[in-house]
Write a protein that holds these residues in place. Sequence first.
Motif, mmCIF file in Angstrom:
data_model
loop_
_atom_site.group_PDB
_atom_site.id
_atom_site.type_symbol
_atom_site.label_atom_id
_atom_site.label_comp_id
_atom_site.label_asym_id
_atom_site.label_seq_id
_atom_site.Cartn_x
_atom_site.Cartn_y
_atom_site.Cartn_z
ATOM 1 N N ALA A 101 0.946 -1.200 -0.033
ATOM 2 C CA ALA A 101 -0.052 0.054 -0.071
ATOM 3 C C ALA A 101 0.836 1.101 0.046
ATOM 4 O O ALA A 101 0.188 2.337 0.309
ATOM 5 N N TRP A 140 1.712 7.247 2.409
ATOM 6 C CA TRP A 140 1.610 6.236 1.159
ATOM 7 C C TRP A 140 3.177 6.522 0.466
ATOM 8 O O TRP A 140 3.211 5.472 -0.451
ATOM 9 N N GLU A 170 -7.730 3.341 -3.511
ATOM 10 C CA GLU A 170 -7.446 1.949 -3.295
ATOM 11 C C GLU A 170 -7.886 1.509 -1.752
ATOM 12 O O GLU A 170 -8.602 0.304 -1.873
ATOM 13 N N TYR A 171 -7.693 2.175 -0.729
ATOM 14 C CA TYR A 171 -7.646 1.921 0.491
ATOM 15 C C TYR A 171 -8.571 2.695 1.259
ATOM 16 O O TYR A 171 -8.689 2.184 2.432
ATOM 17 N N PRO A 178 -10.387 3.779 6.444
ATOM 18 C CA PRO A 178 -9.526 2.875 6.060
ATOM 19 C C PRO A 178 -10.267 1.614 5.625
ATOM 20 O O PRO A 178 -11.202 1.281 6.135
ATOM 21 N N ALA A 179 -9.748 0.786 4.697
ATOM 22 C CA ALA A 179 -9.902 -0.368 4.355
ATOM 23 C C ALA A 179 -9.343 -1.356 5.239
ATOM 24 O O ALA A 179 -8.603 -0.898 5.964
ATOM 25 N N VAL A 181 -7.623 -5.125 5.190
ATOM 26 C CA VAL A 181 -7.021 -5.992 4.331
ATOM 27 C C VAL A 181 -7.011 -7.425 5.528
ATOM 28 O O VAL A 181 -6.688 -7.214 6.337
ATOM 29 N N VAL A 198 -5.722 -0.110 6.627
ATOM 30 C CA VAL A 198 -4.734 0.485 5.397
ATOM 31 C C VAL A 198 -5.250 1.951 5.579
ATOM 32 O O VAL A 198 -6.253 2.123 5.246
#
Length: 308
Positions: A101, A140, A170-171, A178-179, A181, A198
């Motif tokens: 990430a 990032w 994406e995250y 936040p996502a 994972v 993430v």
Amino acid sequence: MALVSLLARRIDAIQAGLSWEIGPGPLGGRLLVVSAGGNPDHRALARRWLLSAPEPDGISPWEFSDQRPPVDDPVGAELSPPGRATIRLADVLVGARQRGARLDVTVFHPELCGLDEDTRLRIAFHALDTTLGESDTELWIGEVEATTTPPRDGFGLGDLAIAVTNLRKEYVDDDGNPAWVLLHADSPQGPVVASAIVPLHPVIAPNLTHHVGMLVPYVGFAERGLPSSDALCELRRLEDRLTSTLGADGRVVAHETTNGVRLLHAYIDPTTSAPQRVEEALCGWAHGDVITRVDTDPAWEAVRPLRA
């Protein structure tokens, strides 16, 4: 000058070494930034200063932040290292490679040639902060190399900003959530299933300086010691209860599950009642005694192996 002198005295009184600047704010006012100045030990203090600042009310011209924002036009910006020629950010070339990430980057400018490595890195990070903002650089960007040779297939800082924006999408959703994972591993005790947010980095909540590790036993097994569907539902309800109880004073950031035990990782603000609230949320767990340990961990080292 009187305002500058006053602010300098007041900010030094909070903590020597804090960095500050004034610039245009995103809402059209004057933005006062008080940041850690590159010192991770000062992040929590800068965030607590921000949390105590007044909310925008449409009347006061002042806005506040604890992290330097990107400039509006980074390509048109210039850096002026002491004793060196001006570095135009439009002339900086970068190479980038995604690793999980984060983006590992190389930074090149002709004026970096002849400088020692520490000076090159300081200039490289200044260029990244100016382009991306202090927060996005921390979250990032992974490894940074300040190179004296142009990177193959190099591109400009403007394109790097686009790449970071796409990576963030994406995250992180539009509300900044936040996502999570999912991670898998094997251990001598059996399979391990882990999940983590993430980005998993203290910059997202630098005032949460204490790690709380909670060993939560469960009864009800599926395959190879992992929780059954009923046990999994109860574990999720416990996590939801912790999240609700902690509010803004803490956050569950990861968990690891194997062989009848789930290790929950949370970070809390020790200046609040969060430690007591954690104990209250865990009280009465029907599957056995929960073992809790609290450690000072402002760099979030305890969860570093779980970072995507």
